[in-house]
Design a protein around this motif. Structure first.
Motif, PDB file in Angstrom:
ATOM      1  N   LYS A 116     -11.098 -10.173 -35.674  1.00  0.00           N
ATOM      2  CA  LYS A 116     -11.874 -10.177 -34.433  1.00  0.00           C
ATOM      3  C   LYS A 116     -11.314  -9.136 -33.465  1.00  0.00           C
ATOM      4  CE  LYS A 116     -13.498 -14.982 -34.512  1.00  0.00           C
ATOM      5  NZ  LYS A 116     -13.443 -16.296 -33.823  1.00  0.00           N
ATOM      6  N   ALA A 117      -9.984  -9.048 -33.408  1.00  0.00           N
ATOM      7  CA  ALA A 117      -9.353  -8.077 -32.522  1.00  0.00           C
ATOM      8  C   ALA A 117      -9.694  -6.654 -32.957  1.00  0.00           C
ATOM      9  CB  ALA A 117      -7.844  -8.281 -32.508  1.00  0.00           C
ATOM     10  N   LYS A 118      -9.689  -6.446 -34.258  1.00  0.00           N
ATOM     11  CA  LYS A 118     -10.017  -5.118 -34.799  1.00  0.00           C
ATOM     12  C   LYS A 118     -11.450  -4.743 -34.461  1.00  0.00           C
ATOM     13  CE  LYS A 118      -9.772  -2.469 -39.122  1.00  0.00           C
ATOM     14  NZ  LYS A 118      -9.441  -2.543 -40.577  1.00  0.00           N
ATOM     15  N   ALA A 173     -11.089  -2.395 -24.245  1.00  0.00           N
ATOM     16  CA  ALA A 173     -12.310  -1.898 -23.607  1.00  0.00           C
ATOM     17  C   ALA A 173     -11.998  -1.034 -22.389  1.00  0.00           C
ATOM     18  CB  ALA A 173     -13.200  -3.074 -23.202  1.00  0.00           C
ATOM     19  N   LYS A 174     -10.842  -1.279 -21.769  1.00  0.00           N
ATOM     20  CA  LYS A 174     -10.448  -0.511 -20.579  1.00  0.00           C
ATOM     21  C   LYS A 174      -9.652   0.742 -20.938  1.00  0.00           C
ATOM     22  CE  LYS A 174     -12.340  -3.267 -17.600  1.00  0.00           C
ATOM     23  NZ  LYS A 174     -11.592  -4.256 -16.832  1.00  0.00           N
ATOM     24  N   MET A 220      -8.488 -11.448 -24.080  1.00  0.00           N
ATOM     25  CA  MET A 220      -7.648 -10.611 -23.225  1.00  0.00           C
ATOM     26  C   MET A 220      -7.346  -9.269 -23.889  1.00  0.00           C
ATOM     27  SD  MET A 220      -5.151 -13.703 -21.965  1.00  0.00           S
ATOM     28  CE  MET A 220      -3.934 -12.669 -21.140  1.00  0.00           C
ATOM     29  N   ALA A 221      -6.989  -9.316 -25.172  1.00  0.00           N
ATOM     30  CA  ALA A 221      -6.701  -8.075 -25.904  1.00  0.00           C
ATOM     31  C   ALA A 221      -7.947  -7.203 -25.983  1.00  0.00           C
ATOM     32  CB  ALA A 221      -6.200  -8.416 -27.305  1.00  0.00           C
ATOM     33  N   ALA A 222      -9.098  -7.834 -26.186  1.00  0.00           N
ATOM     34  CA  ALA A 222     -10.358  -7.091 -26.269  1.00  0.00           C
ATOM     35  C   ALA A 222     -10.658  -6.367 -24.960  1.00  0.00           C
ATOM     36  CB  ALA A 222     -11.504  -8.038 -26.621  1.00  0.00           C
ATOM     37  N   GLN A 228      -4.724  -6.234 -14.234  1.00  0.00           N
ATOM     38  CA  GLN A 228      -6.018  -6.033 -13.572  1.00  0.00           C
ATOM     39  C   GLN A 228      -7.115  -5.686 -14.575  1.00  0.00           C
ATOM     40  OE1 GLN A 228      -4.890  -3.079 -10.630  1.00  0.00           O
ATOM     41  NE2 GLN A 228      -4.911  -4.596  -8.983  1.00  0.00           N
ATOM     42  N   ALA A 229      -6.727  -5.137 -15.706  1.00  0.00           N
ATOM     43  CA  ALA A 229      -7.710  -4.825 -16.742  1.00  0.00           C
ATOM     44  C   ALA A 229      -8.226  -6.088 -17.418  1.00  0.00           C
ATOM     45  CB  ALA A 229      -7.092  -3.893 -17.788  1.00  0.00           C
ATOM     46  N   MET A 230      -7.561  -7.202 -17.179  1.00  0.00           N
ATOM     47  CA  MET A 230      -7.952  -8.469 -17.801  1.00  0.00           C
ATOM     48  C   MET A 230      -8.371  -9.522 -16.783  1.00  0.00           C
ATOM     49  SD  MET A 230      -4.960  -8.857 -20.710  1.00  0.00           S
ATOM     50  CE  MET A 230      -3.557  -8.702 -19.580  1.00  0.00           C
ATOM     51  N   GLY A 231      -8.287  -9.222 -15.498  1.00  0.00           N
ATOM     52  CA  GLY A 231      -8.549 -10.261 -14.509  1.00  0.00           C
ATOM     53  C   GLY A 231      -9.172  -9.778 -13.220  1.00  0.00           C
TER      54      GLY A 231
END
Length: 291
Positions: A39-41, A22-23, A16-18, A150-153
């Motif tokens: 991984k988040a970085k 990306a957005k 979700m954070a990624a 909305q950026a995640m779903g």
């Protein structure tokens, strides 16, 4: 650029954070796991040294944590009184309704805008950005949270006031757990009576017994669209997570004096299955206990 403090980078939160990064969001991510932070970085987030570090200058806070006690701890110990007044708080964890309502009220009293926004879709959807969000909270909170979610779903639905998102989530998953058990029972019975599983699927999938557990998430390998059943019940939505949601539903049913016999029986069956050491398998593996 909107700055988001993202706290909780587990199997769901990491993807979700990624997607937020990306957005184009400025994501300051924090987790107790150094591996999750790395991984988040790598996905474009800024790794924060602490929750307080993540909160610095944040316009919104997104939490994705295991249970109500963890969300309450972060809110009360790290967010309240430290985040700027008016900060939007979005909790995407699946927690008990009572805690969600209490935290929503506390947040409002302290000058924050809070929504509970649990998700449906599992790890694959979290990574792909195709989750469904069920949102509880005030209208202004939903309006502010909607573009972030909305950026995640793929779907963001306002369920109602504070706690309504959690209510929708546990009711939905109680229905899912019970329908998967019934679907598995039907396939096992058909097989024992000599009916080919594919033939049964071809018939039931276009008849009155059709349901999502059959046509989108069939528990029988090689039948219907590809599902965790085709991968030895690996991945997907773990038995342990379904068990958590069924317990939350049972707790809520008790507090509301609601009769949920099918949900209660599904809870018993998943508890017995998990006790056999199967908690890490996908929840559709419940068919194994019925064969």
């Amino acid at each position: 650029m909107t700055t988001i403090a993202f706290i909780g980078l587990g199997n769901m939160g990491g993807g979700m954070a990624a997607n937020l990064a990306a957005k184009g969001y400025d994501v300051r991510a924090f987790d107790l796991s150094a591996e999750a932070l790395e991984k988040a970085k790598a996905a474009g987030c800024t790794a924060a040294a602490s929750a307080a570090d993540a909160l610095a200058g944040a316009d919104a806070v997104v939490t994705m944590l295991p249970a109500g006690q963890h969300v309450a701890g972060v809110y009360r110990d790290e967010v309240f009184g430290k985040a700027a007044a008016g900060t939007l708080l979005i909790d995407c964890s699946t927690i008990d309704v009572a805690t969600a309502k209490a935290l929503g009220a506390e947040a409002a009293a302290k000058g924050y805008v809070a929504v509970d926004a649990p998700v449906s879709g599992g790890i694959a959807a979290a990574n792909a950005g195709t989750l469904t969000f069920m949102v509880g909270g005030p209208d202004d909170g939903f309006a502010r949270a909607q573009p972030i979610l909305q950026a995640m779903g793929k779907a963001v639905i306002h369920a109602g006031g504070s706690g309504a998102g959690q209510t929708a989530k546990i009711c939905n998953n109680m229905l899912l757990g019970a329908s998967m058990v019934a679907t598995a029972e039907a396939f096992v019975l058909a097989d024992k009576l000599g009916l080919d599983p594919q033939r049964f699927y071809d018939i039931a999938s276009v008849s009155s017994g059709q349901c999502w557990s059959m046509t989108s998430y069939c528990p029988v390998p090689g039948v219907g669209p590809e599902t965790p059943a085709d991968r030895g019940y690996q991945g997907g939505f773990a038995v342990a997570l379904m068990l958590k949601d069924l317990r939350l539903a049972a707790e809520a049913a008790g507090s509301a004096s609601a009769s949920t016999p099918m949900g209660a029986r599904a809870l018993e069956l998943y508890e017995a299955f998990a006790a056999e050491g199967q908690g890490g398998l996908d929840f559709s593996a419940i068919i194994k206990s019925l064969r």
